[in-house]
Scaffold this active site. Sequence first.
Site, PDB file in Angstrom:
ATOM      1  N   TYR A   1       0.787  -0.971  -0.155  1.00 48.27           N
ATOM      2  CA  TYR A   1      -0.031  -0.020   0.182  1.00 48.27           C
ATOM      3  C   TYR A   1       0.973   1.180   0.021  1.00 48.27           C
ATOM      4  O   TYR A   1       1.813   1.484   0.847  1.00 48.27           O
ATOM      5  CB  TYR A   1      -0.935  -0.030   1.169  1.00 48.27           C
ATOM      6  CG  TYR A   1      -2.038   1.087   1.279  1.00 48.27           C
ATOM      7  CD1 TYR A   1      -3.137   0.924   0.578  1.00 48.27           C
ATOM      8  CD2 TYR A   1      -1.669   2.365   1.538  1.00 48.27           C
ATOM      9  CE1 TYR A   1      -4.173   1.887   0.389  1.00 48.27           C
ATOM     10  CE2 TYR A   1      -2.712   3.709   1.549  1.00 48.27           C
ATOM     11  CZ  TYR A   1      -3.677   3.216   1.033  1.00 48.27           C
ATOM     12  OH  TYR A   1      -4.709   4.158   0.817  1.00 48.27           O
TER      13      TYR A   1
ATOM     14  N   GLN B   1     -10.987  -0.009   1.156  1.00 46.10           N
ATOM     15  CA  GLN B   1     -11.275  -0.918   0.261  1.00 46.10           C
ATOM     16  C   GLN B   1     -10.089  -1.465  -0.531  1.00 46.10           C
ATOM     17  O   GLN B   1     -10.309  -2.582  -0.928  1.00 46.10           O
ATOM     18  CB  GLN B   1     -12.197  -0.061  -1.011  1.00 46.10           C
ATOM     19  CG  GLN B   1     -11.679   1.253  -1.747  1.00 46.10           C
ATOM     20  CD  GLN B   1     -11.718   2.328  -0.907  1.00 46.10           C
ATOM     21  OE1 GLN B   1     -11.711   2.377   0.472  1.00 46.10           O
ATOM     22  NE2 GLN B   1     -11.552   3.388  -1.585  1.00 46.10           N
TER      23      GLN B   1
ATOM     24  N   ASN C   1      -3.515   5.926   6.234  1.00 47.19           N
ATOM     25  CA  ASN C   1      -4.083   6.619   7.272  1.00 47.19           C
ATOM     26  C   ASN C   1      -4.948   5.803   8.215  1.00 47.19           C
ATOM     27  O   ASN C   1      -4.751   4.469   8.183  1.00 47.19           O
ATOM     28  CB  ASN C   1      -5.219   7.462   6.538  1.00 47.19           C
ATOM     29  CG  ASN C   1      -6.317   6.844   5.763  1.00 47.19           C
ATOM     30  OD1 ASN C   1      -6.497   5.655   5.824  1.00 47.19           O
ATOM     31  ND2 ASN C   1      -6.871   7.558   4.983  1.00 47.19           N
TER      32      ASN C   1
ATOM     33  N   GLN D   1      10.777  15.437  11.367  1.00 44.47           N
ATOM     34  CA  GLN D   1       9.671  14.451  11.868  1.00 44.47           C
ATOM     35  C   GLN D   1       8.454  15.201  11.924  1.00 44.47           C
ATOM     36  O   GLN D   1       7.163  14.607  12.100  1.00 44.47           O
ATOM     37  CB  GLN D   1      10.100  13.544  13.033  1.00 44.47           C
ATOM     38  CG  GLN D   1      11.241  12.516  12.513  1.00 44.47           C
ATOM     39  CD  GLN D   1      10.892  11.757  11.405  1.00 44.47           C
ATOM     40  OE1 GLN D   1       9.919  10.911  11.232  1.00 44.47           O
ATOM     41  NE2 GLN D   1      11.655  11.928  10.364  1.00 44.47           N
TER      42      GLN D   1
ATOM     43  N   HIS E   1       5.667  15.681   9.739  1.00 46.92           N
ATOM     44  CA  HIS E   1       4.696  14.760   9.239  1.00 46.92           C
ATOM     45  C   HIS E   1       3.215  14.975   9.617  1.00 46.92           C
ATOM     46  O   HIS E   1       2.192  14.954   8.481  1.00 46.92           O
ATOM     47  CB  HIS E   1       5.113  13.312   9.804  1.00 46.92           C
ATOM     48  CG  HIS E   1       6.160  12.765   8.869  1.00 46.92           C
ATOM     49  ND1 HIS E   1       5.791  12.206   7.595  1.00 46.92           N
ATOM     50  CD2 HIS E   1       7.452  12.718   9.177  1.00 46.92           C
ATOM     51  CE1 HIS E   1       7.112  11.903   6.948  1.00 46.92           C
ATOM     52  NE2 HIS E   1       8.152  11.955   8.027  1.00 46.92           N
TER      53      HIS E   1
ATOM     54  N   GLU F   1      11.676   5.397  16.930  1.00 47.49           N
ATOM     55  CA  GLU F   1      11.522   5.067  15.507  1.00 47.49           C
ATOM     56  C   GLU F   1      12.914   5.305  15.168  1.00 47.49           C
ATOM     57  O   GLU F   1      13.792   4.477  14.312  1.00 47.49           O
ATOM     58  CB  GLU F   1      10.374   5.408  14.802  1.00 47.49           C
ATOM     59  CG  GLU F   1      10.419   5.066  13.273  1.00 47.49           C
ATOM     60  CD  GLU F   1       9.150   6.138  12.509  1.00 47.49           C
ATOM     61  OE1 GLU F   1       8.849   5.536  11.311  1.00 47.49           O
ATOM     62  OE2 GLU F   1       8.854   6.920  13.030  1.00 47.49           O
ATOM     63  N   HIS F   2      13.284   6.589  14.826  1.00 51.33           N
ATOM     64  CA  HIS F   2      14.387   7.091  14.458  1.00 51.33           C
ATOM     65  C   HIS F   2      15.252   7.683  15.628  1.00 51.33           C
ATOM     66  O   HIS F   2      14.785   8.369  16.300  1.00 51.33           O
ATOM     67  CB  HIS F   2      14.118   8.140  13.456  1.00 51.33           C
ATOM     68  CG  HIS F   2      13.263   7.872  12.346  1.00 51.33           C
ATOM     69  ND1 HIS F   2      11.901   8.215  12.467  1.00 51.33           N
ATOM     70  CD2 HIS F   2      13.586   7.234  11.055  1.00 51.33           C
ATOM     71  CE1 HIS F   2      11.370   7.669  11.231  1.00 51.33           C
ATOM     72  NE2 HIS F   2      12.380   7.096  10.257  1.00 51.33           N
TER      73      HIS F   2
ATOM     74  N   ASP G   1      15.341   8.078   5.047  1.00 47.28           N
ATOM     75  CA  ASP G   1      13.928   7.933   4.462  1.00 47.28           C
ATOM     76  C   ASP G   1      13.891   7.735   2.878  1.00 47.28           C
ATOM     77  O   ASP G   1      12.996   7.184   2.589  1.00 47.28           O
ATOM     78  CB  ASP G   1      13.286   9.174   4.706  1.00 47.28           C
ATOM     79  CG  ASP G   1      12.660   9.430   6.042  1.00 47.28           C
ATOM     80  OD1 ASP G   1      12.642   8.240   6.782  1.00 47.28           O
ATOM     81  OD2 ASP G   1      12.175  10.364   6.411  1.00 47.28           O
TER      82      ASP G   1
ATOM     83  N   GLU H   1       1.216 -37.328  27.808  1.00 49.15           N
ATOM     84  CA  GLU H   1       0.166 -36.425  27.402  1.00 49.15           C
ATOM     85  C   GLU H   1      -1.042 -37.269  27.215  1.00 49.15           C
ATOM     86  O   GLU H   1      -2.162 -36.318  26.945  1.00 49.15           O
ATOM     87  CB  GLU H   1       0.689 -35.428  26.375  1.00 49.15           C
ATOM     88  CG  GLU H   1       1.833 -34.576  26.763  1.00 49.15           C
ATOM     89  CD  GLU H   1       2.173 -33.746  25.573  1.00 49.15           C
ATOM     90  OE1 GLU H   1       1.761 -33.885  24.236  1.00 49.15           O
ATOM     91  OE2 GLU H   1       3.179 -33.037  25.744  1.00 49.15           O
TER      92      GLU H   1
ATOM     93  N   HIS I   1      -0.146 -40.811  19.052  1.00 44.01           N
ATOM     94  CA  HIS I   1       0.967 -40.153  18.960  1.00 44.01           C
ATOM     95  C   HIS I   1       2.198 -41.355  19.291  1.00 44.01           C
ATOM     96  O   HIS I   1       3.136 -41.543  18.337  1.00 44.01           O
ATOM     97  CB  HIS I   1       1.226 -38.927  19.780  1.00 44.01           C
ATOM     98  CG  HIS I   1       0.652 -37.666  19.113  1.00 44.01           C
ATOM     99  ND1 HIS I   1      -0.721 -37.729  18.838  1.00 44.01           N
ATOM    100  CD2 HIS I   1       1.328 -36.838  18.650  1.00 44.01           C
ATOM    101  CE1 HIS I   1      -0.865 -36.516  18.513  1.00 44.01           C
ATOM    102  NE2 HIS I   1       0.260 -35.829  18.189  1.00 44.01           N
TER     103      HIS I   1
END
Length: 440
Positions: A139, A200, A223, A268, A271, A336-337, A370, A424, A429
């Site tokens: 995506y 979708q 998003n 950052q 963003h 993250e960074h 990046d 068991e 088995h």
Amino acid sequence: MKLIADPARLSSASGTFEQELAARLHWSSAQDAAIEQRVADILADVQQRGDAAVLETTARFDRLTAASVAELELTQAELKSAHDSLPTVQRDALAAAADRVRRYHAAQKKACGESWSYRDEDGTLLGQKVTPLDRVGIYVPGGKAAYPSSVLMNAIPAQVAGVPEIIMMVPTPGGEKNPLVLAAAYLAGVTRGFTIGGAQAVAALAYGTATVPKVDKITGPGNAYVASAKKRVFGQVGIDMIAGPSEILVLADGTTPPDWVAMDLFSQAEHDELAQSILLCPDADYIAQVAQAMHRLLPEMPRAEIIAASLSGRGALIHTRSMQEACEISNRIAPEHLEISSREPQRWEPLLRHAGAIFMGAYTTESLGDYCAGPNHVLPTSGTARFSSPLGVYDFQKRTSLIEVSEQGAQVLGRIASVLAHGEGLQAHARAAEMRLKSS
């Protein structure tokens, strides 16, 4: 109204530091109930009606009308045409970035993505078979901005892993296609692409339609609708992660020009309003210089309002007792960074255990990671770097255990398995193992 870059000023020596830091770090991933319900409705509709639901939802959200989903598919000729039509400077930059990303992930595959096996003394073979996924969906966000770098970072490791089919979903509101995104898809080996976005797109990839093939895994940011949809289809397909707001943490010893650090923090913050920028430094005077640089540079930024909101709401300039303590606090945050903006980054790197990516030295701005350094920019957020990793070749491979027990080995393993299986209460088995034992 004058905008001000106003991150919180904290001190690790303060008796209320822990509470103040926790308040800055807090971010709720809970989505608005209305979004969750709309996403659930879209997923159910696509699962039931397939292409028809995709067409209706795309027309509603992206203002993109088509008679069939096939009309929303990007042809390879269209991708190549977009690539060939780029200005030379853009085409060369895209090719250079793609080459660096591909070389890094090829090295990653060689290091950890190969099959292996060995034989015991009795001839039993044990090992691991590494194979690529058959088909993945990536995506690529669209709408407010275009992200060719996201195409490279998602498609190239899949291609290097050996995935034969890479399906790209990219929203094109109003039908506006970004040539850099299409060119990146061409360079990165995208097999098929569709101008479909939102929940979708995730639903079509997860369930399949008459036109969109069902995939095994979906990767890439999006998003709130995309994040919610990925969370809901997990189990039906694999996903990379549920990404939170972008983050940067800078460990500074006071030797980097303050303007550089201020701009790294901005990188950052721009963003979105929930992004987080934190500075940890033992030099109070230097922190003041960075704060002054932020105030001076903010008016120059096209996204100044977003930067100001991000820094005021979640940013922090933290005075620490030492660089060692700064490293300890960084490990608790697990950003993250993580930039080590220091004259001796190699001195501090061994102390840092938790981060999506570590950028060492004053010249290593996070922005290079990046776009073109090579390592992947899809990174764990919201503290999940404590237990998860950047997107990589291994996300597009699966591991299958190999076991070939020799007749001699079955005499040893069969007796062990028999005892444990009886313990068991699983007699079948036990019997299956016992049947392979030689009668003594």
